[in-house]
Design a protein around this motif. Sequence first.
Motif, short mmCIF file in Angstrom:
data_model
loop_
_atom_site.label_atom_id
_atom_site.label_comp_id
_atom_site.label_asym_id
_atom_site.label_seq_id
_atom_site.Cartn_x
_atom_site.Cartn_y
_atom_site.Cartn_z
N LEU A 46 0.71 -1.35 0.06
CA LEU A 46 -0.05 0.04 -0.17
C LEU A 46 0.95 1.46 -0.16
CD1 LEU A 46 -2.66 1.51 0.07
CD2 LEU A 46 -2.85 0.96 2.60
N THR A 47 1.88 1.10 0.82
CA THR A 47 2.90 2.46 0.63
C THR A 47 3.33 2.72 -0.72
OG1 THR A 47 3.62 1.79 3.03
CG2 THR A 47 4.96 3.24 2.03
N GLU A 48 3.76 1.48 -1.31
CA GLU A 48 4.12 1.73 -2.54
C GLU A 48 3.22 2.22 -3.79
OE1 GLU A 48 6.43 -1.18 -5.06
OE2 GLU A 48 7.50 -1.46 -2.90
N LYS A 49 2.16 1.90 -3.49
CA LYS A 49 0.74 2.28 -4.26
C LYS A 49 0.65 3.91 -4.20
CE LYS A 49 -4.04 1.92 -5.27
NZ LYS A 49 -4.35 3.62 -5.16
N VAL A 50 0.74 4.27 -2.92
CA VAL A 50 0.30 5.58 -2.65
C VAL A 50 1.60 6.78 -3.10
CG1 VAL A 50 0.28 7.41 -0.65
CG2 VAL A 50 -1.11 5.16 -0.45
N ILE A 51 2.94 5.99 -2.90
CA ILE A 51 3.81 6.80 -3.65
C ILE A 51 3.84 7.08 -4.97
CG2 ILE A 51 6.52 6.67 -4.10
CD1 ILE A 51 6.36 5.57 -1.02
N ASN A 52 3.62 5.63 -5.57
CA ASN A 52 3.32 5.75 -7.12
C ASN A 52 2.22 6.46 -7.78
OD1 ASN A 52 5.66 4.23 -7.70
ND2 ASN A 52 4.67 2.10 -7.59
N ASP A 53 1.28 6.70 -6.69
CA ASP A 53 -0.02 7.32 -7.23
C ASP A 53 0.15 8.76 -7.25
OD1 ASP A 53 -1.29 5.20 -7.77
OD2 ASP A 53 -2.76 4.88 -6.05
N LYS B 27 3.10 10.20 -7.88
CA LYS B 27 3.92 10.88 -8.84
C LYS B 27 3.23 11.45 -9.99
CE LYS B 27 7.70 7.70 -7.58
NZ LYS B 27 8.52 6.41 -8.24
N GLN B 28 3.88 12.35 -10.64
CA GLN B 28 3.36 12.91 -11.77
C GLN B 28 4.41 12.80 -12.84
OE1 GLN B 28 2.41 16.95 -11.02
NE2 GLN B 28 0.69 16.47 -9.81
N LEU B 29 3.86 12.36 -13.98
CA LEU B 29 4.71 12.16 -15.43
C LEU B 29 5.42 13.68 -15.48
CD1 LEU B 29 2.72 10.20 -17.77
CD2 LEU B 29 4.67 9.24 -16.41
N ALA B 30 6.60 13.29 -15.92
CA ALA B 30 7.43 14.29 -16.19
C ALA B 30 7.15 15.29 -17.41
CB ALA B 30 9.02 13.96 -16.19
N SER C 209 9.32 4.98 -23.09
CA SER C 209 10.57 5.45 -22.48
C SER C 209 10.23 6.49 -21.85
CB SER C 209 11.42 6.20 -23.63
OG SER C 209 10.87 7.13 -24.34
N LEU C 210 8.75 7.23 -21.88
CA LEU C 210 8.35 8.14 -21.10
C LEU C 210 7.49 7.75 -20.01
CD1 LEU C 210 7.62 11.01 -23.55
CD2 LEU C 210 9.80 10.96 -22.05
N LYS C 211 7.05 6.56 -19.86
CA LYS C 211 6.05 6.28 -18.93
C LYS C 211 6.44 6.04 -17.50
CE LYS C 211 6.48 1.12 -19.28
NZ LYS C 211 5.69 -0.14 -19.60
N ASN C 212 7.73 5.83 -17.19
CA ASN C 212 8.35 5.78 -16.09
C ASN C 212 9.23 7.00 -15.47
OD1 ASN C 212 7.16 3.32 -15.44
ND2 ASN C 212 8.71 2.17 -16.50
N LYS C 213 9.16 8.02 -16.38
CA LYS C 213 9.79 9.35 -15.96
C LYS C 213 8.81 10.25 -15.24
CE LYS C 213 13.18 8.80 -19.48
NZ LYS C 213 13.95 9.35 -20.35
N TYR C 214 9.11 10.62 -13.81
CA TYR C 214 8.38 11.25 -13.21
C TYR C 214 9.08 12.68 -12.75
CZ TYR C 214 5.53 6.80 -12.54
OH TYR C 214 4.93 5.90 -13.04
N LYS C 215 8.28 13.53 -12.26
CA LYS C 215 8.82 14.79 -11.73
C LYS C 215 9.51 14.49 -10.34
CE LYS C 215 5.53 18.04 -13.83
NZ LYS C 215 4.40 19.01 -13.54
N ASP C 216 10.48 15.17 -10.03
CA ASP C 216 11.11 15.12 -8.82
C ASP C 216 10.44 15.69 -7.71
OD1 ASP C 216 12.89 13.03 -9.57
OD2 ASP C 216 14.50 14.72 -10.06
#
Length: 151
Positions: A68-75, A77-80, A144-151
């Motif tokens: 659940l912690t990982e899901k919340v973190i991934n949710d 994130k915003q695509l860069a 190539s862009l699907k896993n690039k998120y804003k920091d």
Amino acid sequence: MIFSERLKREREKRGWSQADLADKLHVSRQSVSKWETGKNYPSIEIIIELSDLFGITIDELLRSDKELTEKVINDSKQLAYPKWKTFFDTVFMLGVFLLIIKLSILGFNYFVGTKITILEGLPKFVVNFLPFVLMVVGGIGSDSLKNKYKD
């Protein structure tokens, strides 16, 4: 204790049914059931509401469940590059659309005996491979862009 167990324990401690909790959160009873069986997880908004309802911290709800912690973190994130991702997805879908049209025309010509031509003025190479090229370029760019998120 994992999230599903904690949720069920907190709900039962208050004497609420799954339907009661669902009504308080404005979700379906089935959603609550899926959360309690670990088949699904609630959104961060619902987790905040649960925290308020149960009078416990979000940390107490999340820390015990790594998934659940990982899901919340991934949710969160915003695509860069969301516009570029949309562009490449559109290029891919255009390639699929052109391929379907091309195959439909070829099918009509073969089975029905029509004489439909596909963009007669363009070189055969372009007509034959354009859908494929669009699909490859769109797929590679999007992937190539699907896993690039804003920091």
